[in-house]
Design an enzyme around this catalytic site. Structure first.
Site, PDB file in Angstrom:
ATOM      1  N   ARG A  82       0.867  -1.171   0.000  1.00 36.24           N
ATOM      2  CA  ARG A  82       0.000   0.000   0.000  1.00 36.24           C
ATOM      3  C   ARG A  82       0.906   1.225   0.000  1.00 36.24           C
ATOM      4  NH1 ARG A  82      -2.026  -3.465   4.089  1.00 36.24           N
ATOM      5  NH2 ARG A  82      -4.117  -4.296   3.656  1.00 36.24           N
ATOM      6  N   TYR A 108      -9.974 -10.726  -5.762  1.00 30.18           N
ATOM      7  CA  TYR A 108      -9.089 -10.787  -6.913  1.00 30.18           C
ATOM      8  C   TYR A 108      -9.425 -11.943  -7.852  1.00 30.18           C
ATOM      9  CZ  TYR A 108      -6.478  -7.217  -4.535  1.00 30.18           C
ATOM     10  OH  TYR A 108      -6.133  -6.043  -3.919  1.00 30.18           O
ATOM     11  N   ARG A 114      -1.053  -2.008  -6.771  1.00 26.67           N
ATOM     12  CA  ARG A 114      -1.141  -3.102  -5.793  1.00 26.67           C
ATOM     13  C   ARG A 114      -2.163  -4.139  -6.255  1.00 26.67           C
ATOM     14  NH1 ARG A 114      -1.174  -4.689  -0.148  1.00 26.67           N
ATOM     15  NH2 ARG A 114      -3.293  -5.045   0.613  1.00 26.67           N
ATOM     16  N   HIS A 150      -2.853   2.807  -5.934  1.00 26.84           N
ATOM     17  CA  HIS A 150      -3.426   1.591  -5.356  1.00 26.84           C
ATOM     18  C   HIS A 150      -3.724   0.548  -6.439  1.00 26.84           C
ATOM     19  CE1 HIS A 150      -4.846  -0.383  -1.765  1.00 26.84           C
ATOM     20  NE2 HIS A 150      -5.938  -0.765  -2.384  1.00 26.84           N
ATOM     21  N   LYS A 185      -1.786  -2.431   8.068  1.00 28.17           N
ATOM     22  CA  LYS A 185      -2.903  -1.941   8.880  1.00 28.17           C
ATOM     23  C   LYS A 185      -2.908  -2.599  10.251  1.00 28.17           C
ATOM     24  CE  LYS A 185      -6.038  -0.779   5.052  1.00 28.17           C
ATOM     25  NZ  LYS A 185      -7.365  -1.034   4.455  1.00 28.17           N
ATOM     26  N   HIS A 200      -3.719  -9.094   4.151  1.00 32.13           N
ATOM     27  CA  HIS A 200      -5.154  -9.067   4.430  1.00 32.13           C
ATOM     28  C   HIS A 200      -5.450  -9.863   5.698  1.00 32.13           C
ATOM     29  CE1 HIS A 200      -6.380  -8.204  -0.015  1.00 32.13           C
ATOM     30  NE2 HIS A 200      -6.087  -7.110   0.660  1.00 32.13           N
TER      31      HIS A 200
END
Length: 298
Positions: free
Chosen positions: A153, A279, A247, A244, A176, A270
């Protein structure tokens, strides 16, 4: 050697020695300059000089692109050709260069799909070439390769510090919610990072940001977003081409090459597998797009 030949040779040395571009990039950009010179000799009916190149108009570049399109050049390749021409003309004209403004060809829009490898490379090259300083060009090139080549990211890339030095085959990334993960560094990505560090005028302290702004402070993600937006317009790429999106392309291309969802989940950081499963839908849409364009019964 003719005046034009001397200019092209100086352009080659500038790209290879001053800008430290890859052999492939130097070859491609020099070939574009040679094609432009050959076209102008016939188009203008005489030898190409510095004065002629400095005085080119929109009509001249439009005619050149028309000839190249007749050779079978696609939209993305034509946009890259135009970008290389701009770089050459800017080099010839120096600080006072007046490069004609000409929009690149538009890329046909269709189903949502990842940025192609050619588009990703063209985007990064254009941003690096138009940077106001060489080290800034090297910085932006390294950032974009991290997004496309390692799936980071943009906030994760901006969060890297000098503690990651020296670079190895992998990179520890904090994502994150403070979750860390290990991502592999492809040789080209590592090479781009090392070149940036070597050219950066600011000391790489362990607790300081890896990517620096022009005055030495932390690099703002907004600057990268604006740079991508500008290059997107120059190259005629669709609005979906964002930092983004690089990515997303990393993930979709890996999935298309056989990567399993669990491995992809780890690479992307994730928390939930459901976040990664999107995806599979993107990849299916891309495959359907290829089928419709290629199958004679589609």
């Amino acid at each position: 050697m003719t005046e034009a030949g001397n200019l092209v040779e100086r352009w080659r040395r500038h790209l290879a020695l001053d800008r430290r571009r890859s052999t492939h990039t130097v070859r491609a950009y020099v070939a574009t300059a040679e094609r432009l010179v050959a076209f102008l000799e016939e188009h203008r009916g005489g030898p190409v000089t510095t004065a002629m190149l400095s005085g080119l108009e929109q009509a001249d570049l439009r005619a050149f692109l028309t000839v190249r399109r007749m050779d079978g050049l696609g939209n993305v390749s034509a946009a890259r050709e135009l970008s290389a021409v701009r770089g050459f003309l800017k080099f010839v004209g120096g600080e006072d260069a007046r490069v004609p403004l000409l929009k690149g060809p538009r890329v046909k829009r269709g189903l949502p799909r990842p940025v192609s490898p050619d588009e990703a490379v063209a985007l990064a090259q254009d941003i690096a070439e138009t940077a106001r300083e060489q080290w800034i060009g090297a910085r932006d090139w390294a950032v974009l390769l991290l997004l496309y080549g390692a799936g980071l990211r943009i906030g994760e890339a901006m969060g890297l510090t000098g503690a990651v030095l020296p670079f190895a085959e992998t990179l520890r990334v904090t994502g994150k919610r403070g979750k860390t993960r290990i991502v592999p560094l492809l040789p080209k990505v590592r090479e781009a990072l090392e070149q940036y560090v070597a050219m950066c005028p600011f000391a790489m302290e362990r607790d300081e940001p890896l990517f620096r702004g022009a005055r030495g402070g932390p690099l703002s993600p907004a600057l990268i977003r604006r740079a991508v937006q500008g290059a997107r317009g120059r190259l005629g790429l669709p609005e979906r081409t964002t930092p983004h999106a690089l990515r997303h392309s990393f993930a979709t291309h890996l999935l298309g090459r056989g990567a399993d969802l669990r491995s992809l989940q780890e690479l992307l950081g994730h928390a939930s597998l459901s976040s990664t499963q999107i995806y599979t839908q993107v990849d299916a849409a891309h495959l359907l797009d290829i089928y419709r364009n290629a199958h004679p019964r589609a």
